[in-house]
Enzyme design. Structure first.
Site, PDB file in Angstrom:
ATOM      1  N   ASP A  45     -15.928 -14.954  60.601  1.00 16.01           N
ATOM      2  CA  ASP A  45     -17.190 -15.622  60.254  1.00 16.01           C
ATOM      3  C   ASP A  45     -16.921 -17.053  59.789  1.00 16.01           C
ATOM      4  O   ASP A  45     -17.863 -17.811  59.512  1.00 16.01           O
ATOM      5  CB  ASP A  45     -18.014 -14.814  59.240  1.00 16.01           C
ATOM      6  CG  ASP A  45     -17.289 -14.586  57.937  1.00 16.01           C
ATOM      7  OD1 ASP A  45     -16.122 -15.008  57.810  1.00 16.01           O
ATOM      8  OD2 ASP A  45     -17.896 -13.970  57.024  1.00 16.01           O
ATOM      9  N   SER A  46     -15.645 -17.446  59.782  1.00 18.32           N
ATOM     10  CA  SER A  46     -15.307 -18.864  59.603  1.00 18.32           C
ATOM     11  C   SER A  46     -15.968 -19.702  60.688  1.00 18.32           C
ATOM     12  O   SER A  46     -16.059 -20.922  60.560  1.00 18.32           O
ATOM     13  CB  SER A  46     -13.783 -19.066  59.646  1.00 18.32           C
ATOM     14  OG  SER A  46     -13.232 -18.458  60.796  1.00 18.32           O
ATOM     15  N   ASP A  84     -15.404  -9.940  62.433  1.00 16.94           N
ATOM     16  CA  ASP A  84     -15.858  -9.997  61.044  1.00 16.94           C
ATOM     17  C   ASP A  84     -17.271  -9.466  60.921  1.00 16.94           C
ATOM     18  O   ASP A  84     -18.150  -9.814  61.715  1.00 16.94           O
ATOM     19  CB  ASP A  84     -15.872 -11.468  60.582  1.00 16.94           C
ATOM     20  CG  ASP A  84     -14.833 -11.748  59.518  1.00 16.94           C
ATOM     21  OD1 ASP A  84     -14.353 -10.797  58.874  1.00 16.94           O
ATOM     22  OD2 ASP A  84     -14.502 -12.934  59.343  1.00 16.94           O
ATOM     23  N   LYS A 112     -13.864  -6.147  60.234  1.00 16.35           N
ATOM     24  CA  LYS A 112     -13.291  -6.563  58.938  1.00 16.35           C
ATOM     25  C   LYS A 112     -14.413  -6.751  57.926  1.00 16.35           C
ATOM     26  O   LYS A 112     -15.447  -7.346  58.263  1.00 16.35           O
ATOM     27  CB  LYS A 112     -12.496  -7.859  59.105  1.00 16.35           C
ATOM     28  CG  LYS A 112     -11.927  -8.390  57.782  1.00 16.35           C
ATOM     29  CD  LYS A 112     -10.862  -9.435  57.986  1.00 16.35           C
ATOM     30  CE  LYS A 112     -11.361 -10.814  58.282  1.00 16.35           C
ATOM     31  NZ  LYS A 112     -12.235 -11.390  57.230  1.00 16.35           N
ATOM     32  N   GLU A 114     -15.202  -7.695  53.636  1.00 12.36           N
ATOM     33  CA  GLU A 114     -14.646  -8.345  52.446  1.00 12.36           C
ATOM     34  C   GLU A 114     -15.057  -7.597  51.183  1.00 12.36           C
ATOM     35  O   GLU A 114     -16.258  -7.386  50.966  1.00 12.36           O
ATOM     36  CB  GLU A 114     -15.168  -9.790  52.333  1.00 12.36           C
ATOM     37  CG  GLU A 114     -14.749 -10.682  53.476  1.00 12.36           C
ATOM     38  CD  GLU A 114     -15.271 -12.114  53.325  1.00 12.36           C
ATOM     39  OE1 GLU A 114     -15.824 -12.457  52.251  1.00 12.36           O
ATOM     40  OE2 GLU A 114     -15.102 -12.886  54.279  1.00 12.36           O
ATOM     41  N   GLU A 181      -6.129 -13.096  51.227  1.00 14.53           N
ATOM     42  CA  GLU A 181      -6.351 -14.550  51.339  1.00 14.53           C
ATOM     43  C   GLU A 181      -6.175 -15.219  49.976  1.00 14.53           C
ATOM     44  O   GLU A 181      -6.794 -14.804  48.977  1.00 14.53           O
ATOM     45  CB  GLU A 181      -7.770 -14.807  51.889  1.00 14.53           C
ATOM     46  CG  GLU A 181      -8.084 -16.286  52.011  1.00 14.53           C
ATOM     47  CD  GLU A 181      -9.326 -16.588  52.856  1.00 14.53           C
ATOM     48  OE1 GLU A 181      -9.905 -15.657  53.453  1.00 14.53           O
ATOM     49  OE2 GLU A 181      -9.697 -17.779  52.905  1.00 14.53           O
TER      50      GLU A 181
HETATM   51  O1  KIV Z   1     -13.388 -15.711  58.888  1.00 16.53           O
HETATM   52  C1  KIV Z   1     -12.181 -15.908  58.971  1.00 16.53           C
HETATM   53  O2  KIV Z   1     -11.691 -16.733  59.753  1.00 16.53           O
HETATM   54  C2  KIV Z   1     -11.306 -15.126  58.096  1.00 16.53           C
HETATM   55  C3  KIV Z   1      -9.880 -15.553  58.000  1.00 16.53           C
HETATM   56  C4  KIV Z   1      -9.776 -16.708  57.087  1.00 16.53           C
HETATM   57  C5  KIV Z   1      -8.995 -14.444  57.585  1.00 16.53           C
HETATM   58  O3  KIV Z   1     -11.754 -14.213  57.471  1.00 16.53           O
END
Ligand code: KIV
Length: 263
Positions: A45-46, A84, A112, A114, A181
């Site tokens: 989600d970056s 994500d 993934k 968080e 992280e």
């Molecule tokens: O969203 C993302 O790119 C991430 C990485 C920083 C691990 O969660």
């Protein structure tokens, strides 16, 4: 090349073979990464910041991650793709199942999420329904408004102990990979040794089983890169060599160096 699986990553951990992973958001870069030897990619989600120009990951939606997952899957048919789950898309186990289904059907091999122990019921429910889950602890960018910024986590004994407890609880609940992280190197190394599953670090020092970088950081595109990032393109001269250099430095334990880590 044989398609990679979670069992392969588990074997890498046992063999102490460090592995490099990277974020990817489209088919062209996904193909380029695979051609240089990357086998695991995260549709992070970056993308809210790197692709959409937002100031955080919070505006990203499930549909957007699904769209980018489909793009990455087309460029990398055999890669292991982690997608994500965006902010608030897994607030309850039921929501998590419905939204994870969208991402798995878009081509992800794993999702993934968080957060710590509060996610254990969600992890169990996803695993029971055949959705492999990657945890994400330490600096969790979706919690930026609670954390008060993008800061290193687990620097004191209380928060370090809590991170260790969360990691163990999530492994017991069923996660099969963990991203750590921005945590001190010694803490990340202890968590990596304690857990049976492979741990992937970003700003977590050289003691984790694997590394992940945001592709824009690795290729020198980010305007103000974080301390742990390294611009491999600056040294390598072209994108293909930059990605190969990244893989070689991770496998050889050269990256991340102390200059790219926190203690
Ligand atoms: O969203 C993302 O790119 C991430 C990485 C920083 C691990 O969660």
């Amino acid at each position: 090349m044989k398609p990679i699986s979670l069992a392969t990553l588990g074997q890498f951990k046992k063999d102490k073979h460090k592995f490099a992973t990277i974020t990817a958001y489209d088919a062209s870069f996904a193909q380029l990464f695979v051609e240089q030897g990357i086998q695991v990619m995260l549709v992070g989600d970056s993308l809210g910041m790197t692709v959409q120009g937002e100031t955080s990951t919070l505006p990203v939606t499930v549909e957007q991650i699904a769209y980018h997952t489909r793009c990455v899957r087309k460029g990398a048919p055999d890669a292991f793709i982690i997608a994500d789950m965006p902010f608030m898309s897994y607030a309850t186990p039921e929501q998590a199942c419905a939204n994870a289904a969208v991402l798995m059907q878009a081509g992800a091999n794993m999702v993934k999420i968080e957060g710590g122990s509060w996610l254990c019921d969600t992890v169990k429910m996803l695993c029971e329904r055949s959705v492999p889950v990657c945890g994400h602890l330490g600096l969790t960018p979706q919690a930026v408004n609670v954390l008060g910024g993008y800061k290193v986590q687990g620097r004191d004994e209380v928060t370090a102990n809590q991170l260790m407890k969360d990691a163990i609880a999530l492994e017991n609940a069923g996660i099969q990979l963990l991203v750590l992280e921005c945590v001190p190197t010694s803490l990340a190394s202890s968590i990596t040794e304690e857990l049976l599953l492979p741990v992937i670090g970003i700003g977590a020092g050289s003691g984790t089983d694997g590394q992940i970088l945001v592709m824009h950081d690795a290729l020198g595109i980010t305007a103000r890169p974080p301390k742990f990032a390294k611009n491999f393109l600056a040294q390598a001269g072209n994108m293909q060599d930059a990605i190969r250099l990244y893989i070689q430095e991770v496998e050889a334990g050269i990256y991340p160096s102390e200059a790219h880590s926190f203690e």
